[in-house]
Write an enzyme that holds these catalytic residues in place. Structure first.
Site, short mmCIF file in Angstrom:
data_model
loop_
_atom_site.label_atom_id
_atom_site.label_comp_id
_atom_site.label_asym_id
_atom_site.label_seq_id
_atom_site.Cartn_x
_atom_site.Cartn_y
_atom_site.Cartn_z
N ASP A 1 1.37 -1.14 -0.43
CA ASP A 1 -0.20 -0.12 -0.57
C ASP A 1 1.13 1.54 -0.15
OD1 ASP A 1 -2.38 1.25 0.06
OD2 ASP A 1 -2.06 1.84 1.80
N GLU B 1 15.22 -13.77 -0.63
CA GLU B 1 15.19 -14.70 0.38
C GLU B 1 14.32 -15.81 -0.02
OE1 GLU B 1 15.79 -14.09 4.26
OE2 GLU B 1 16.62 -11.82 3.67
#
Ligand code: BGC
Length: 548
Positions: free
Chosen positions: A213, A273
């Site tokens: 957002d 990751e």
């Protein structure tokens, strides 16, 4: 990987890259399906309807916020980032939803609201308690000017000053939206770390990505300089309605600060990751939206894609306008990756905003499936739902209440999804929903359209399938974008194929000049003059070059 996923991602795209050219279906959880009869949609409701979503052929769902929240902005005001609001269910319901989505070959993207929290978040409660607590500097606090007025001229999108007085601290705090949505101080690294931990929490829980957002609101100017005005003739209402004085300012200091880049890199490094995750950032800036989009999606260490406002507000996307947008994008961000949407939970549904006929709605979705970029579809647009009429007494959205009647807010695009024409509340749930079901929408419910082979719903499936099975449309280069009258043409090219696309975005017959060579139809709108010599009103042609 499931078989479904394998067929969706073309051979030249890697598993990591599923988002590039991917199609995301946005679910507004309050309004999708109510499983427990409290009038509000919930996670088990979504889970029950996932087979329908998968049947559309999309790659992923994006679910608007379901975190614990006092719901002042219906979930975009989070009071606990690590838990589900009880009206939506529990963490166990969330896990069940994710595993069902994955079983069906759907990725799950959640909506992280990191720019601000709710004023009910324990971090803000602590921050506002004194000047010297651990979290004192986690939000943006500033002294009044000598005359007691706010520190500068910054405005809140939802109306009035962006500063709210706090009588305990005897200071103002910043809020770009409601006063109950205090802005985090991203200049404080401890805040960044805490929010990255939130992202890690959900990545560990198995989400495939984030819709982030208002990512360009994360940082503010540390010197709190006032924003300059926008000259009257240059005001632009692409992110706020024209009645909103927010458009009178150029928000050069209250958002889109250069420091944001380093934070976005940290967020990207974290998602990298994990396998095949994606970040879709929402960029709201009336002056420099595409420029920022380019900046935030350049290279491969920032956002994977950014959500663009170009087709979300304002007049119909005409052929010249589409060309203008892509030219501006090419200039600002030659390798940037946009994500297009025509509708969402914040804007008037495009079916009404653009006053579309059924044919026009078909041509527009096919155009979105053919243009370079990823795409977000908003629940119900596949049914051709228009903006619902919501009476003032039924309004829920504080934004609409503030600017009524010139701007009616966002309730008209948030009314319940319609599943069954004949059922009470159109199959949304067993109790009166939080916003009324539009009687017109009920006539367009899923069950009715499933039974009618000519319904728009089936066309959406076909348009989605066309993109999913055409490598050039999904991930190919785009060139030769051109508007001649109402006709938009362009070419998409991947290592294995060249596809020519033409759309008549108007009510008149139009000539079509297909580039030289032999072309075979991939998809043409029924009734077009074989897709090669001309296009009738609102017809299109997607043609593949013979021999690649
Ligand atoms: C969301 C809105 C929300 C605002 C504040 C937006 O861009 O899409 O629904 O009100 O951010 O969080």
């Amino acid at each position: 990987m499931t078989t479904l996923e394998m067929t969706k991602t073309p051979a030249t795209q890697t598993h990591q890259d599923w988002w590039r050219g991917g199609i995301v279906y946005q679910i507004y959880p309050r309004s999708f399906a109510d499983s427990n009869g409290d009038g509000i949609g919930d996670l088990p409701g979504i889970t029950g309807r996932l087979p329908y979503v998968a049947s559309l052929g999309v790659d992923a769902i994006w679910i608007s916020p379901f975190f614990k929240s006092p719901m002042k902005d219906f979930g975009y005001d989070v009071s606990d980032y690590r838990d589900i609001d009880p009206i939506f269910g529990s963490l166990a319901d969330f896990d069940a939803m994710v595993s069902e989505a994955h079983r069906l070959g759907l990725k799950v993207m959640i909506d992280l609201v990191l720019s601000h929290s709710s004023d009910q978040h324990p971090w803000f409660k602590e921050s506002r308690a004194s000047h010297d607590n651990d979290k004192a500097d986690w939000y943006v606090w500033a002294d009044p000017q000598p005359d007691g007025t706010p520190p500068n001229n910054w405005l809140s999108i939802f109306g009035g000053s962006a500063w709210q007085w706090d009588s305990t601290r005897q200071q103002y705090y910043l809020h770009n939206f409601l006063a109950s949505q205090p802005d985090f101080n991203f200049h404080n690294v401890a805040v960044q770390d805490a929010l990255l931990d939130v992202a890690r929490f959900w990545l560990d829980r198995g989400v495939d990505g984030f819709r982030l957002d208002t990512i360009n609101f994360y940082f503010h100017d540390a010197r709190l300089r006032s924003n300059p005005p926008v000259p009257k003739d240059q005001r632009n209402s692409s992110i706020a309605p024209s009645v909103n004085p927010y458009n009178h300012q150029d928000h050069v200091y209250s958002k889109s600060q250069p420091e944001n880049i380093a934070f976005l890199k940290r967020l990207r490094a974290l998602t990298d990751e994990y396998e095949a995750r994606t970040c879709l950032g929402e960029v709201g800036d009336a002056q420099r939206g595409l420029e920022i989009l380019g900046q935030y999606t350049a290279g491969d260490d920032l956002m994977h894609m950014c959500y663009a406002f170009e087709f979300l507000t304002g007049p119909r996307a005409t052929a010249p306008f589409v060309v203008e947008v892509f030219e501006a994008l090419a200039k600002a961000a030659p390798d940037g990756w946009p994500c297009w949407a025509f509708s969402n939970h914040d804007v008037e549904r495009h079916q009404s905003r653009w006053n579309l006929t059924d044919d026009a709605a078909r041509t527009y979705v096919m155009m979105m499936m053919a243009l370079r970029g990823s795409a977000c579809l908003y629940q119900g647009e596949e049914l051709g739902l228009g903006e619902a009429d919501v009476a003032f007494e039924d309004l829920q959205d504080p934004y609409g209440i503030e600017f009524w009647p010139k701007f009616k807010g966002r309730d008209g695009c948030r009314t319940p999804m319609v599943w069954e024409t004949q059922s009470e509340f159109a199959g949304f749930g067993s109790a009166k929903p939080w916003l009324p079901v539009s009687p017109q929408h009920a006539q367009q419910a899923v069950d009715r359209q499933e039974a009618d082979p000519n319904a728009l719903l089936h066309f959406y499936r076909a348009a989605i399938a066309c993109r999913q099975s055409t490598e050039a449309l999904r991930s190919g280069e785009q060139s030769g974008l051109n508007a001649k009258g109402d006709v938009l043409t362009f070419t998409r090219q991947s290592p294995s194929e060249t596809v020519f696309c033409a759309f008549n975005l108007g009510d008149q017959d139009a000539r079509l000049e297909v580039p030289s060579g032999t072309w075979e139809p991939v998809k043409t709108a029924a009734g077009s003059v074989n897709g090669q010599d001309g296009l009738g009103p609102w017809q299109f042609a997607i043609l593949r070059k013979a021999g690649g």
